[in-house]
Design a protein around this motif. Structure first.
Motif, mmCIF file in Angstrom:
data_model
loop_
_atom_site.group_PDB
_atom_site.id
_atom_site.type_symbol
_atom_site.label_atom_id
_atom_site.label_comp_id
_atom_site.label_asym_id
_atom_site.label_seq_id
_atom_site.Cartn_x
_atom_site.Cartn_y
_atom_site.Cartn_z
ATOM 1 N N ALA A 166 -5.662 -25.444 2.771
ATOM 2 C CA ALA A 166 -7.095 -25.500 2.979
ATOM 3 C C ALA A 166 -8.117 -25.912 1.438
ATOM 4 O O ALA A 166 -7.422 -26.190 0.530
ATOM 5 N N VAL A 167 -8.786 -26.396 1.483
ATOM 6 C CA VAL A 167 -10.123 -26.680 0.018
ATOM 7 C C VAL A 167 -11.308 -26.183 0.336
ATOM 8 O O VAL A 167 -11.749 -25.226 1.817
ATOM 9 N N SER A 168 -11.406 -24.879 -0.491
ATOM 10 C CA SER A 168 -12.689 -24.739 -0.703
ATOM 11 C C SER A 168 -14.174 -25.132 -2.129
ATOM 12 O O SER A 168 -13.976 -25.321 -2.686
ATOM 13 N N GLY A 169 -14.585 -25.092 -0.395
ATOM 14 C CA GLY A 169 -16.272 -26.085 -1.237
ATOM 15 C C GLY A 169 -17.656 -25.019 -0.806
ATOM 16 O O GLY A 169 -17.004 -23.769 -1.484
ATOM 17 N N GLU A 170 -18.267 -24.748 -0.176
ATOM 18 C CA GLU A 170 -19.605 -24.034 0.386
ATOM 19 C C GLU A 170 -18.544 -23.175 1.435
ATOM 20 O O GLU A 170 -18.982 -21.894 1.864
ATOM 21 N N ARG A 171 -17.046 -23.329 1.540
ATOM 22 C CA ARG A 171 -16.151 -22.576 2.628
ATOM 23 C C ARG A 171 -14.940 -23.431 3.315
ATOM 24 O O ARG A 171 -14.830 -24.055 2.034
ATOM 25 N N LEU A 172 -14.260 -22.239 3.622
ATOM 26 C CA LEU A 172 -12.306 -22.474 3.421
ATOM 27 C C LEU A 172 -12.424 -23.198 4.778
ATOM 28 O O LEU A 172 -12.914 -23.399 5.809
ATOM 29 N N THR A 173 -11.981 -24.855 4.327
ATOM 30 C CA THR A 173 -11.641 -25.793 5.407
ATOM 31 C C THR A 173 -10.118 -25.645 5.577
ATOM 32 O O THR A 173 -9.632 -26.369 4.401
ATOM 33 N N PHE A 174 -9.604 -26.182 6.879
ATOM 34 C CA PHE A 174 -7.970 -25.722 6.890
ATOM 35 C C PHE A 174 -7.434 -27.582 7.592
ATOM 36 O O PHE A 174 -8.618 -27.517 7.949
ATOM 37 N N GLY A 175 -6.459 -27.906 6.890
ATOM 38 C CA GLY A 175 -6.307 -28.527 7.860
ATOM 39 C C GLY A 175 -5.237 -27.958 8.979
ATOM 40 O O GLY A 175 -5.331 -27.119 9.367
ATOM 41 N N GLU A 176 -4.880 -28.970 9.892
ATOM 42 C CA GLU A 176 -4.457 -29.058 11.527
ATOM 43 C C GLU A 176 -3.473 -27.918 11.443
ATOM 44 O O GLU A 176 -2.509 -27.676 12.265
ATOM 45 N N GLY A 177 -2.074 -27.860 9.868
ATOM 46 C CA GLY A 177 -1.068 -27.337 10.334
ATOM 47 C C GLY A 177 0.258 -28.102 9.784
ATOM 48 O O GLY A 177 -0.275 -28.944 10.888
ATOM 49 N N THR A 178 1.280 -27.508 9.822
ATOM 50 C CA THR A 178 2.406 -28.529 9.337
ATOM 51 C C THR A 178 3.804 -27.171 10.088
ATOM 52 O O THR A 178 3.733 -26.460 9.358
ATOM 53 N N GLN A 179 4.319 -27.587 10.595
ATOM 54 C CA GLN A 179 4.807 -26.603 11.511
ATOM 55 C C GLN A 179 6.424 -27.060 10.721
ATOM 56 O O GLN A 179 6.978 -27.679 11.117
ATOM 57 N N GLY B 114 -15.211 -12.681 -4.108
ATOM 58 C CA GLY B 114 -16.959 -13.122 -4.207
ATOM 59 C C GLY B 114 -16.748 -13.435 -3.347
ATOM 60 O O GLY B 114 -16.329 -14.004 -2.096
ATOM 61 N N TRP B 115 -18.050 -14.963 -3.758
ATOM 62 C CA TRP B 115 -17.892 -15.617 -2.384
ATOM 63 C C TRP B 115 -16.715 -16.423 -2.403
ATOM 64 O O TRP B 115 -16.024 -16.929 -3.440
ATOM 65 N N VAL B 116 -16.598 -17.048 -0.355
ATOM 66 C CA VAL B 116 -15.996 -17.478 -0.760
ATOM 67 C C VAL B 116 -15.257 -18.865 -1.629
ATOM 68 O O VAL B 116 -14.789 -19.730 -1.742
ATOM 69 N N SER B 117 -16.657 -19.706 -1.928
ATOM 70 C CA SER B 117 -16.506 -21.202 -2.690
ATOM 71 C C SER B 117 -16.302 -20.687 -3.596
ATOM 72 O O SER B 117 -15.621 -21.842 -4.414
ATOM 73 N N SER B 118 -15.418 -19.866 -4.570
ATOM 74 C CA SER B 118 -15.109 -19.132 -6.138
ATOM 75 C C SER B 118 -14.250 -18.423 -5.801
ATOM 76 O O SER B 118 -13.301 -18.016 -6.884
ATOM 77 N N HIS B 119 -13.272 -17.869 -4.675
ATOM 78 C CA HIS B 119 -12.420 -16.647 -4.178
ATOM 79 C C HIS B 119 -11.382 -17.520 -3.770
ATOM 80 O O HIS B 119 -11.623 -17.279 -2.551
ATOM 81 N N GLU B 120 -10.165 -16.896 -3.723
ATOM 82 C CA GLU B 120 -9.030 -16.595 -3.480
ATOM 83 C C GLU B 120 -9.504 -15.882 -1.855
ATOM 84 O O GLU B 120 -9.898 -14.468 -1.777
ATOM 85 N N GLN B 121 -8.866 -15.841 -0.700
ATOM 86 C CA GLN B 121 -9.178 -14.710 0.313
ATOM 87 C C GLN B 121 -7.760 -14.345 0.431
ATOM 88 O O GLN B 121 -6.652 -15.176 0.648
ATOM 89 N N TYR B 122 -8.287 -13.136 1.304
ATOM 90 C CA TYR B 122 -6.788 -12.773 1.920
ATOM 91 C C TYR B 122 -7.390 -11.920 3.100
ATOM 92 O O TYR B 122 -8.716 -11.922 3.586
ATOM 93 N N PHE B 123 -6.331 -12.347 4.161
ATOM 94 C CA PHE B 123 -6.390 -12.668 5.866
ATOM 95 C C PHE B 123 -5.427 -11.431 6.028
ATOM 96 O O PHE B 123 -4.526 -10.888 5.869
ATOM 97 N N GLY B 124 -5.924 -10.941 7.279
ATOM 98 C CA GLY B 124 -5.656 -9.700 7.735
ATOM 99 C C GLY B 124 -5.164 -10.319 8.384
ATOM 100 O O GLY B 124 -4.462 -11.347 9.156
ATOM 101 N N PRO B 125 -3.984 -9.267 9.715
ATOM 102 C CA PRO B 125 -2.907 -9.950 10.896
ATOM 103 C C PRO B 125 -4.149 -10.174 12.048
ATOM 104 O O PRO B 125 -3.471 -11.026 13.087
ATOM 105 N N GLY B 126 -4.819 -10.353 12.244
ATOM 106 C CA GLY B 126 -5.675 -10.630 13.765
ATOM 107 C C GLY B 126 -5.508 -10.106 14.946
ATOM 108 O O GLY B 126 -4.899 -9.166 14.579
ATOM 109 N N THR B 127 -6.715 -10.194 15.601
ATOM 110 C CA THR B 127 -7.121 -10.077 16.557
ATOM 111 C C THR B 127 -6.606 -10.870 17.548
ATOM 112 O O THR B 127 -7.173 -11.852 17.681
ATOM 113 N N ARG B 128 -5.724 -10.699 19.007
ATOM 114 C CA ARG B 128 -5.636 -11.300 19.637
ATOM 115 C C ARG B 128 -6.265 -10.935 20.793
ATOM 116 O O ARG B 128 -6.038 -10.270 21.810
ATOM 117 N N LEU B 129 -7.804 -12.691 21.186
ATOM 118 C CA LEU B 129 -8.264 -12.126 22.256
ATOM 119 C C LEU B 129 -7.956 -12.795 23.139
ATOM 120 O O LEU B 129 -8.022 -14.174 23.282
#
Lengths: 110, 114
Positions: free
Chosen positions: A92-105, B96-111
Protein backbone atom coordinates in the motif's frame (compact mmCIF):
# COMPACT_ATOMS: atom_id res chain seq x y z
CA UNK A 1 -2.84 10.22 -8.56
CA UNK A 2 -1.16 7.17 -7.10
CA UNK A 3 -1.29 3.47 -7.84
CA UNK A 4 0.19 0.19 -6.66
CA UNK A 5 0.91 -2.90 -8.74
CA UNK A 6 1.66 -6.24 -7.16
CA UNK A 7 3.32 -8.23 -9.89
CA UNK A 8 2.30 -11.71 -8.74
CA UNK A 9 -1.23 -12.67 -7.78
CA UNK A 10 -0.14 -16.05 -6.40
CA UNK A 11 3.20 -17.25 -5.09
CA UNK A 12 3.56 -20.91 -4.06
CA UNK A 13 6.73 -21.89 -2.20
CA UNK A 14 8.00 -24.74 -0.10
CA UNK A 15 8.57 -24.40 3.63
CA UNK A 16 12.00 -22.98 4.58
CA UNK A 17 12.52 -21.55 1.08
CA UNK A 18 13.13 -17.82 0.55
CA UNK A 19 10.36 -15.68 -0.92
CA UNK A 20 10.03 -12.29 -2.58
CA UNK A 21 6.71 -10.56 -3.18
CA UNK A 22 7.03 -7.75 -5.69
CA UNK A 23 5.41 -4.33 -5.50
CA UNK A 24 5.75 -1.32 -7.78
CA UNK A 25 4.09 2.01 -7.13
CA UNK A 26 3.55 5.33 -8.84
CA UNK A 27 2.88 8.67 -7.24
CA UNK A 28 3.37 12.30 -8.06
CA UNK A 29 4.21 13.18 -4.44
CA UNK A 30 6.36 11.76 -1.68
CA UNK A 31 4.73 8.74 -0.16
CA UNK A 32 4.84 6.34 2.68
CA UNK A 33 4.87 2.63 1.83
CA UNK A 34 3.40 -0.30 3.73
CA UNK A 35 3.00 -4.04 3.60
CA UNK A 36 -0.02 -5.59 5.27
CA UNK A 37 -0.92 -9.26 5.77
CA UNK A 38 -4.42 -10.69 5.89
CA UNK A 39 -5.16 -14.12 7.29
CA UNK A 40 -8.48 -15.81 6.40
CA UNK A 41 -11.52 -14.12 7.93
CA UNK A 42 -9.44 -11.44 9.57
CA UNK A 43 -8.58 -7.79 9.05
CA UNK A 44 -5.25 -6.46 7.88
CA UNK A 45 -2.16 -6.51 10.06
CA UNK A 46 0.75 -4.16 9.47
CA UNK A 47 3.95 -6.05 8.60
CA UNK A 48 6.27 -3.12 8.04
CA UNK A 49 6.41 0.46 6.84
CA UNK A 50 8.74 2.86 5.08
CA UNK A 51 8.37 6.48 6.12
CA UNK A 52 11.88 7.85 5.57
CA UNK A 53 15.51 7.07 6.33
CA UNK A 54 17.09 3.68 5.70
CA UNK A 55 15.76 2.03 2.57
CA UNK A 56 15.90 -1.43 4.16
CA UNK A 57 12.99 -1.86 6.51
CA UNK A 58 12.56 -4.73 8.91
CA UNK A 59 9.14 -5.83 10.10
CA UNK A 60 7.45 -8.48 12.14
CA UNK A 61 7.69 -12.24 11.63
CA UNK A 62 11.11 -12.00 9.97
CA UNK A 63 9.95 -10.00 6.93
CA UNK A 64 11.89 -7.13 5.42
CA UNK A 65 11.42 -4.83 2.45
CA UNK A 66 13.64 -2.55 0.42
CA UNK A 67 12.52 0.83 -0.87
CA UNK A 68 14.00 1.62 -4.28
CA UNK A 69 13.09 5.14 -5.34
CA UNK A 70 14.64 4.95 -8.81
CA UNK A 71 12.72 1.79 -9.66
CA UNK A 72 9.66 2.84 -7.64
CA UNK A 73 9.58 -0.55 -5.98
CA UNK A 74 9.04 -1.86 -2.48
CA UNK A 75 9.57 -5.63 -2.61
CA UNK A 76 8.89 -7.80 0.43
CA UNK A 77 11.29 -10.62 1.33
CA UNK A 78 11.70 -13.38 3.85
CA UNK A 79 14.75 -15.67 3.88
CA UNK A 80 12.91 -18.75 5.15
CA UNK A 81 9.12 -19.11 5.19
CA UNK A 82 6.90 -21.18 7.46
CA UNK A 83 3.55 -22.83 6.89
CA UNK A 84 2.04 -20.13 9.11
CA UNK A 85 3.08 -17.44 6.61
CA UNK A 86 0.36 -18.64 4.25
CA UNK A 87 -1.86 -15.57 3.81
CA UNK A 88 -2.63 -12.71 1.44
CA UNK A 89 -0.17 -9.83 1.38
CA UNK A 90 -1.01 -6.29 0.37
CA UNK A 91 1.34 -3.51 -0.61
CA UNK A 92 0.00 0.00 0.00
CA UNK A 93 1.04 3.58 -0.67
CA UNK A 94 -0.10 6.50 1.42
CA UNK A 95 -0.42 9.88 -0.20
CA UNK A 96 -3.69 11.69 0.28
CA UNK A 97 -5.26 8.30 1.01
CA UNK A 98 -4.14 4.71 1.42
CA UNK A 99 -4.11 2.90 -1.93
CA UNK A 100 -3.70 -0.86 -1.99
CA UNK A 101 -2.40 -3.26 -4.57
CA UNK A 102 -4.47 -6.22 -5.69
CA UNK A 103 -2.82 -8.56 -3.23
CA UNK A 104 -0.51 -11.58 -3.49
CA UNK A 105 -1.62 -14.93 -2.13
CA UNK A 106 1.40 -16.61 -0.57
CA UNK A 107 0.96 -20.35 -0.10
CA UNK A 108 3.65 -22.23 1.81
CA UNK A 109 3.65 -25.96 1.16
CA UNK A 110 5.27 -28.61 3.36
CA UNK B 1 -4.56 -1.33 24.56
CA UNK B 2 -7.66 -2.69 22.83
CA UNK B 3 -7.60 -2.85 19.05
CA UNK B 4 -10.12 -1.61 16.54
CA UNK B 5 -13.50 -3.24 17.03
CA UNK B 6 -16.26 -3.56 14.48
CA UNK B 7 -19.85 -4.61 14.98
CA UNK B 8 -21.56 -6.65 13.85
CA UNK B 9 -19.08 -9.17 12.43
CA UNK B 10 -21.60 -10.74 10.07
CA UNK B 11 -24.76 -9.36 8.53
CA UNK B 12 -27.30 -10.63 6.02
CA UNK B 13 -29.61 -8.13 4.38
CA UNK B 14 -32.07 -8.08 1.50
CA UNK B 15 -31.85 -5.89 -1.59
CA UNK B 16 -33.39 -2.49 -1.00
CA UNK B 17 -32.80 -2.47 2.74
CA UNK B 18 -30.33 -0.22 4.51
CA UNK B 19 -27.56 -1.14 6.93
CA UNK B 20 -25.44 0.59 9.54
CA UNK B 21 -22.00 -0.67 10.52
CA UNK B 22 -20.10 0.49 13.59
CA UNK B 23 -16.41 0.98 14.31
CA UNK B 24 -14.66 1.80 17.57
CA UNK B 25 -11.08 3.00 17.06
CA UNK B 26 -8.07 2.45 19.24
CA UNK B 27 -8.17 4.75 22.25
CA UNK B 28 -6.58 8.09 21.40
CA UNK B 29 -6.91 7.66 17.64
CA UNK B 30 -8.77 10.51 15.98
CA UNK B 31 -8.90 9.28 12.39
CA UNK B 32 -11.17 6.53 11.14
CA UNK B 33 -11.21 5.24 7.58
CA UNK B 34 -13.50 2.75 5.88
CA UNK B 35 -12.67 0.30 3.08
CA UNK B 36 -14.67 -2.14 1.01
CA UNK B 37 -13.01 -5.43 0.10
CA UNK B 38 -14.40 -7.66 -2.65
CA UNK B 39 -12.78 -10.46 -4.68
CA UNK B 40 -13.28 -8.53 -7.91
CA UNK B 41 -12.33 -4.98 -6.90
CA UNK B 42 -9.92 -5.63 -4.05
CA UNK B 43 -9.56 -3.06 -1.30
CA UNK B 44 -11.21 0.24 -2.10
CA UNK B 45 -11.20 3.38 0.00
CA UNK B 46 -14.63 4.64 1.05
CA UNK B 47 -13.99 7.64 3.28
CA UNK B 48 -11.87 9.06 6.08
CA UNK B 49 -13.09 10.96 9.12
CA UNK B 50 -10.93 13.07 11.38
CA UNK B 51 -12.30 14.88 14.41
CA UNK B 52 -15.90 14.39 13.23
CA UNK B 53 -15.22 15.84 9.77
CA UNK B 54 -15.08 13.90 6.54
CA UNK B 55 -11.62 14.58 5.27
CA UNK B 56 -11.57 12.43 2.16
CA UNK B 57 -14.00 10.38 0.10
CA UNK B 58 -13.56 7.61 -2.43
CA UNK B 59 -15.47 6.98 -5.63
CA UNK B 60 -18.62 5.45 -4.25
CA UNK B 61 -22.24 6.46 -4.87
CA UNK B 62 -24.13 8.63 -2.43
CA UNK B 63 -25.83 5.54 -1.00
CA UNK B 64 -22.66 5.12 1.04
CA UNK B 65 -22.35 7.59 3.89
CA UNK B 66 -20.65 7.83 7.22
CA UNK B 67 -20.15 9.90 10.28
CA UNK B 68 -17.88 10.19 13.27
CA UNK B 69 -18.86 11.02 16.80
CA UNK B 70 -17.06 13.14 19.38
CA UNK B 71 -15.55 10.02 20.96
CA UNK B 72 -14.07 9.10 17.53
CA UNK B 73 -16.40 6.14 17.07
CA UNK B 74 -17.65 5.94 13.52
CA UNK B 75 -20.59 4.50 11.66
CA UNK B 76 -21.13 3.90 8.00
CA UNK B 77 -24.50 3.53 6.37
CA UNK B 78 -25.48 1.97 3.08
CA UNK B 79 -28.97 2.67 1.83
CA UNK B 80 -30.95 0.84 -0.84
CA UNK B 81 -28.66 -2.17 -0.77
CA UNK B 82 -27.67 -3.86 -4.02
CA UNK B 83 -26.29 -7.36 -4.55
CA UNK B 84 -22.94 -5.81 -5.46
CA UNK B 85 -22.64 -4.30 -2.00
CA UNK B 86 -21.85 -7.75 -0.61
CA UNK B 87 -18.33 -7.36 0.73
CA UNK B 88 -16.07 -7.26 3.74
CA UNK B 89 -16.15 -3.74 5.18
CA UNK B 90 -12.98 -2.83 7.03
CA UNK B 91 -12.50 0.03 9.41
CA UNK B 92 -9.06 1.40 10.29
CA UNK B 93 -7.95 3.96 12.81
CA UNK B 94 -4.85 6.11 13.10
CA UNK B 95 -3.50 8.80 15.38
CA UNK B 96 -3.76 11.46 12.70
CA UNK B 97 -4.40 11.95 9.05
CA UNK B 98 -4.07 8.85 6.88
CA UNK B 99 -1.51 10.59 4.70
CA UNK B 100 1.08 10.65 7.46
CA UNK B 101 0.14 7.99 9.97
CA UNK B 102 -0.04 4.22 9.83
CA UNK B 103 -3.44 2.63 10.10
CA UNK B 104 -4.63 -0.19 12.31
CA UNK B 105 -7.43 -2.35 10.97
CA UNK B 106 -10.37 -4.03 12.63
CA UNK B 107 -11.55 -7.58 11.82
CA UNK B 108 -14.22 -6.32 9.43
CA UNK B 109 -17.94 -6.75 8.96
CA UNK B 110 -18.97 -9.34 6.39
CA UNK B 111 -22.12 -8.05 4.65
CA UNK B 112 -24.12 -10.39 2.45
CA UNK B 113 -26.95 -8.93 0.38
CA UNK B 114 -29.52 -11.43 -0.95
Amino acid sequence: AQSVTQLDSQVPVFEEAPVELRCNYSSSVSVYLFWYVQYPNQGLQLLLKYLSGSTLVKGINGFEAEFNKSQTSFHLRKPSVHISDTAEYFCAVSGERLTFGEGTQLTVNP
Amino acid sequence: KAGVTQTPRYLIKTRGQQVTLSCSPISGHRSVSWYQQTPGQGLQFLFEYFSETQRNKGNFPGRFSGRQFSNSRSEMNVSTLELGDSALYLCASSLGWVSSHEQYFGPGTRLTVT
